[in-house]
Design an enzyme around this catalytic site. Structure first.
Site, PDB file in Angstrom:
ATOM      1  N   SER A 359      -6.664  -8.157 -10.902  1.00 50.80           N
ATOM      2  CA  SER A 359      -8.046  -8.046 -10.455  1.00 50.80           C
ATOM      3  C   SER A 359      -8.161  -7.038  -9.323  1.00 50.80           C
ATOM      4  O   SER A 359      -7.227  -6.840  -8.547  1.00 50.80           O
ATOM      5  CB  SER A 359      -8.558  -9.402  -9.970  1.00 50.80           C
ATOM      6  OG  SER A 359      -7.986  -9.731  -8.710  1.00 50.80           O
ATOM      7  N   ASP A 360      -9.326  -6.392  -9.241  1.00 49.27           N
ATOM      8  CA  ASP A 360      -9.630  -5.671  -8.015  1.00 49.27           C
ATOM      9  C   ASP A 360      -9.700  -6.703  -6.901  1.00 49.27           C
ATOM     10  O   ASP A 360      -9.862  -7.903  -7.145  1.00 49.27           O
ATOM     11  CB  ASP A 360     -10.955  -4.911  -8.154  1.00 49.27           C
ATOM     12  CG  ASP A 360     -11.034  -3.723  -7.207  1.00 49.27           C
ATOM     13  OD1 ASP A 360     -10.293  -3.707  -6.196  1.00 49.27           O
ATOM     14  OD2 ASP A 360     -11.845  -2.809  -7.458  1.00 49.27           O
ATOM     15  N   TRP A 361      -9.590  -6.252  -5.671  1.00 46.08           N
ATOM     16  CA  TRP A 361      -9.452  -7.157  -4.536  1.00 46.08           C
ATOM     17  C   TRP A 361     -10.744  -7.971  -4.352  1.00 46.08           C
ATOM     18  O   TRP A 361     -11.767  -7.435  -3.948  1.00 46.08           O
ATOM     19  CB  TRP A 361      -9.101  -6.363  -3.300  1.00 46.08           C
ATOM     20  CG  TRP A 361      -7.628  -6.179  -3.093  1.00 46.08           C
ATOM     21  CD1 TRP A 361      -6.943  -6.400  -1.927  1.00 46.08           C
ATOM     22  CD2 TRP A 361      -6.635  -5.753  -4.047  1.00 46.08           C
ATOM     23  NE1 TRP A 361      -5.591  -6.146  -2.112  1.00 46.08           N
ATOM     24  CE2 TRP A 361      -5.372  -5.755  -3.394  1.00 46.08           C
ATOM     25  CE3 TRP A 361      -6.680  -5.402  -5.396  1.00 46.08           C
ATOM     26  CZ2 TRP A 361      -4.183  -5.407  -4.042  1.00 46.08           C
ATOM     27  CZ3 TRP A 361      -5.495  -5.058  -6.044  1.00 46.08           C
ATOM     28  CH2 TRP A 361      -4.275  -5.060  -5.360  1.00 46.08           C
ATOM     29  N   GLY A 362     -10.675  -9.255  -4.674  1.00 44.14           N
ATOM     30  CA  GLY A 362     -11.835 -10.125  -4.569  1.00 44.14           C
ATOM     31  C   GLY A 362     -12.722 -10.119  -5.795  1.00 44.14           C
ATOM     32  O   GLY A 362     -13.849 -10.617  -5.739  1.00 44.14           O
ATOM     33  N   ALA A 363     -12.240  -9.578  -6.928  1.00 47.33           N
ATOM     34  CA  ALA A 363     -13.064  -9.487  -8.134  1.00 47.33           C
ATOM     35  C   ALA A 363     -12.902 -10.686  -9.063  1.00 47.33           C
ATOM     36  O   ALA A 363     -13.470 -10.697 -10.155  1.00 47.33           O
ATOM     37  CB  ALA A 363     -12.738  -8.199  -8.894  1.00 47.33           C
TER      38      ALA A 363
END
Length: 865
Positions: A359-363
């Protein structure tokens, strides 16, 4: 019913996709079922407001679920038997393992079986690397009876591998017995948050070179530096397209054309992974603006998704990328990191992706839905994975087989790049605290990469105008450099924010004054955000041009006050040449408010041009600008578009200005006469329809007849080139019998097979046609021409008027000629059929146009295939 008759009938009933699909499949012995026990291709997309609606499942009526789940379809000759279908995630989210593609029989000299460490030579772009054996070996290590096997780990240990942490890197995975975890680190242009590393030219500059050799070399050098610092996964390249000209992160990617972006991503990944680091292709998918990026839904039709936005990721998979990062935005109403259609149906099944999705950071927004949909690693901290995922497995919401698959993919990627070797460097920095002397070993990984940075910098400069032979400079009596050093800070949100022009070095605190490129003071050499790195030095045009002027005994002057156009006009009076510098900066998290020259840049050019008949404009910009206020001024004699060139920006520019290097860069996007001329602009809506479909950038201008100021692929030279002697021939290399059958069916317009790896199958990507022609340097100096090939389908195909499908850089001395060959595969000539979910040859004549830009065609021909 004939294939075309069936196709027309299905299209006539497209308002009822289930009914149309049932009719389609009954003709070919499929059955449609909503049985939650069967997982399969999702043929119809969920409606945006009904993300939990039942998915359509397709399986052979004569094939049991068990036999389907164990089927292995070869990528070199995907079987035409329709029972060769993958299984993925059902409507209820239950997981069934996906068959993995294998290479099948080798075709000597065409598809060499290889490993990431030995990719095909960059001089042979038609050689598609076959990484199937290397992946198979990696999977065997991850699953065979050895000291480190998934089967030997506890549930908690397996989940830990997929759960992110924040340690010394921007992200780390958890560890397991025998597995030290992975260090994930930005960025797409260098190792972020460390010292003694190189800031490479941005992705947009790499694309502007149109030179595969430089793009590959850049990838290799970046990979070497990441490995040297002990990074396992380099978070790049970034390959989202410039759908909107104002996009805040467009500069990180490779331009507005899917083919160019795909080829640049392909070469970059081959280079990075040759060095030994895992590449991470991002951001999957439709992450096309920064405004509301965490909440907006990109609503994209299936054909557009496949032909435009998924294409760079398809090429990334073919390059063997070890990982893919899913994006923040929603896709047709579902968050990208929990969208089974894109992650499992497209990426892991159609494209045959063997690595892991992070995941993208916090996605990440869920536990069971994200895991079942195909997310393999959550970053940066385990809010939804970790013990929450363990609980979901124990509750039966996520099958343990899915956890096994997640852990296996991470371990296989680690083995795939040989990072299990004791010789692989350990992490030598602390990204969270770069000044931590206890953990920062200050490892210098720069080598001689400054030479490559300078080479890419000058090769990416695009000469847009050159009236009366203004460039190159020839020992002028005097020159003045005009620009400003007013700092631009990321916290300033005014429309005129942007720093203005950028001739000089930063006046306050050096090139790293703003953390993460969060502003600019002086010369613009990169954008802002996570796609940045720390400069170890930065040479401005002021320094480089003054040093070069002294060699000619040229009087050198400067004026650094954009807010004083009257003073700039006075400074330009009487000088042999006046170089006016403009810039436009942007960063992650915000799109540009407009695409006009910032800080009164247009007025500055006009003021100088009012007094100096040889005004030369230099633009350092993250993307296109509207140049209408001054582009046709008779005293604006030359325009150089220099992008974001990194620390050698000044030297690279001086090389071009003085003719030590003949400019060969080409625009990787269209420069319009007005923002409204582009097919789409940044939207503040939370539901963004991609209503332009296939017509992004130059395709829209061609389809609508809008005249751009400078078209995609445009760029001038200090010499001239002629084209001739066009030749088109079929390529018929030795191929397995089944491949020949598939090729013949394709030529007849019959849909291709569906199955794991069907979109990356070697038969589809092998060169089918060779287009060759002659390029001659008809000028008086050595130069490089960027020859471009565009495919032109019949209007009935629904394709744009012209689509880029090949390019080559041709370096020639005056009067010399060279024969250029560009191969076209069946994939290059195909369109995506959303009804049959396959790549097909469209009906009608297929033409090719060869020339110097998307509108400057010199040769035209027709394919007989």
């Amino acid at each position: 019913m004939s294939m075309m008759g069936w196709f027309s009938d299905a299209l006539a009933r497209v308002r009822n996709p289930i009914k149309a699909l049932q009719s389609c499949c009954s003709q070919h012995h499929y059955r449609i079922q909503n049985d939650a026990s069967v997982s399969s291709f999702v043929v119809s997309r969920r409606k945006r407001q009904n993300a939990d609606s039942t998915s359509v499942s397709v399986v052979s009526s004569s094939t049991s679920l068990a036999s389907v789940s164990s089927t292995v379809v070869t990528t070199s000759s995907v079987a035409t038997n329709t029972s060769s279908l993958a299984v993925s995630v059902s409507a209820t989210g239950s997981f069934v393992p996906i068959p993995t593609p294998s290479s099948g029989p080798a075709i000597p000299g065409v598809f060499p079986a290889t490993s990431p460490k030995t990719p095909p030579p960059v001089e042979s772009p038609g050689l598609v690397p076959d990484f199937a054996d290397a992946w198979a070996s990696a999977y065997k290590k991850a699953t065979a009876k050895a000291s480190l096997i998934v089967a030997s780990l506890t549930l908690e240990e397996k989940v830990n591998i997929s759960s992110g942490t924040t340690e010394r890197c921007i992200g780390n995975t958890g560890t397991a017995r025998g597995f030290p975890g992975l260090c994930l680190e930005d960025s797409p242009l260098g190792v972020r948050l460390v010292d003694f590393a190189t800031v490479f030219p941005a992705g947009i500059n790499a694309a502007a070179t149109f030179k595969r050799s430089l793009i590959r070399a850049r990838g290799l050098a970046m990979g070497q530096e990441h490995v040297g610092k002990g990074v396992n996964v380099a978070l790049g390249p970034m390959m989202n397209l410039g759908r909107v000209a104002e996009g805040g992160r467009n500069w990180e990617g490779f331009g507005a054309d899917p083919y160019l972006a795909g080829e640049a991503a392909y070469e970059t990944i081959l280079g990075m992974q040759q060095a030994g680091v895992q590449a991470c292709a991002k951001h999957f998918i439709d992450n096309e603006q920064e405004t509301n990026r965490m909440t907006e839904s990109s609503d994209v039709d299936d054909r557009t998704q496949h032909e435009v936005y998924a294409l760079p990721f398809l090429r990334s998979v073919m390059a063997g990328t070890a990982s893919v990062m899913c994006s923040y935005n929603k896709l047709n109403g579902t968050y990208a990191c929990e969208d089974a259609h894109s992650l499992t149906r497209i990426l892991k099944t159609e494209l045959g992706f063997r690595g892991f999705v992070v995941s993208d950071w916090g996605a990440t927004h869920s536990t069971a839905q994200a895991a079942n949909a195909g997310l393999d690693v959550e970053m940066p901290d385990s809010r939804f994975f970790g013990q929450t995922l363990v609980a979901a497995v124990e509750a039966g919401a996520v099958p343990e087989a899915r956890i096994d698959d997640m852990a296996t993919r991470v371990l296989a990627a680690w083995y795939f790049l040989g990072q299990d070797s004791p010789a692989y460097p350990p992490v030598s920095f602390d990204a969270r605290d770069p000044l931590n002397e206890e953990l920062n070993a200050h490892v210098d990984v720069q080598a001689d990469h400054d030479a490559l940075v300078r080479e890419i910098g000058k090769a990416s400069v695009v000469l847009l105008k050159n009236a009366r032979g203004a460039l190159p400079l020839k020992r002028p009596r005097s020159i003045v450099v005009i620009g400003e050093r007013v700092p631009c800070r990321a916290t300033v949100a005014r429309a005129d924010d942007g720093g203005g022009s950028d001739a000089a070095p930063a006046r306050v605190a050096g090139p790293n004054e703003f953390a993460n490129g969060g502003g600019v003071d002086g010369i613009l050499a990169m954008g802002g955000g996570s796609g940045t790195a720390n400069f170890t030095y930065l040479i401005s045009p002021y320094e480089a041009l003054q040093r070069r002027a002294r060699q000619d005994r040229t009087s050198f002057f400067w004026f650094f006050d954009d807010a004083n156009p009257r003073g700039a006009a006075v400074a330009g009076r009487g000088k042999s040449a006046a170089l006016v510098f403009l810039q436009s900066w942007s960063r992650e998290g915000a799109d540009r408010p407009n695409i006009t020259a910032l800080h009164a840049g247009d007025a500055l050019v006009q003021a100088v041009a009012s007094t100096n008949p040889n005004t030369i404009v230099v633009v350092h910009s993250v993307g296109p600008l509207v140049v209408e206020p001054w582009i046709e001024h008779p005293n604006v004699t030359a325009v150089l578009w220099a992008g974001l060139s990194g620390p050698e920006t000044g030297n690279a520019l001086a090389d071009v200005v003085y003719g030590d290097y003949n400019p060969s860069g080409r625009l990787p996007y269209t420069i319009a006469r007005a923002l409204a001329n582009y097919p789409a602009q940044v939207s503040t809506s939370l539901d963004i329809p991609y209503s332009e479909g296939l017509n992004v950038d130059y395709r829209h201008f061609d389809a609508t007849g809008i005249e751009p100021r400078f078209e995609f692929g445009f760029g001038l030279s200090y010499t001239s080139f002629a084209y001739g002697a066009l030749s088109i021939r079929d390529v018929r290399p030795l191929a397995p019998e089944n491949d020949r059958q598939l090729e013949e069916s394709w030529a007849a317009g019959v849909r291709g097979p569906m199955g794991p790896g069907s979109s990356t199958a070697l038969w589809l990507h092998r060169a089918a046609v060779e287009v060759s022609f002659e390029v001659t340097n008809t000028g008086s100096v050595h130069g490089t021409e960027i020859a471009q090939l565009y495919v032109r389908h019949a209007p009935s195909s629904g394709e744009p008027p012209s689509v880029l499908k090949g390019f080559a850089d041709v370096a020639l001395a005056p009067g010399r000629s060279k024969r250029v060959s560009i191969g076209l595969s069946r994939f290059d000539l195909s369109v995506w059929d959303a009804v049959s979910q396959t790549w097909v040859r469209p009906a009608g004549t297929i033409g090719v146009a060869i020339g110097a830009s998307s509108r400057d065609f010199r040769l035209n021909g027709t394919l007989d295939i």
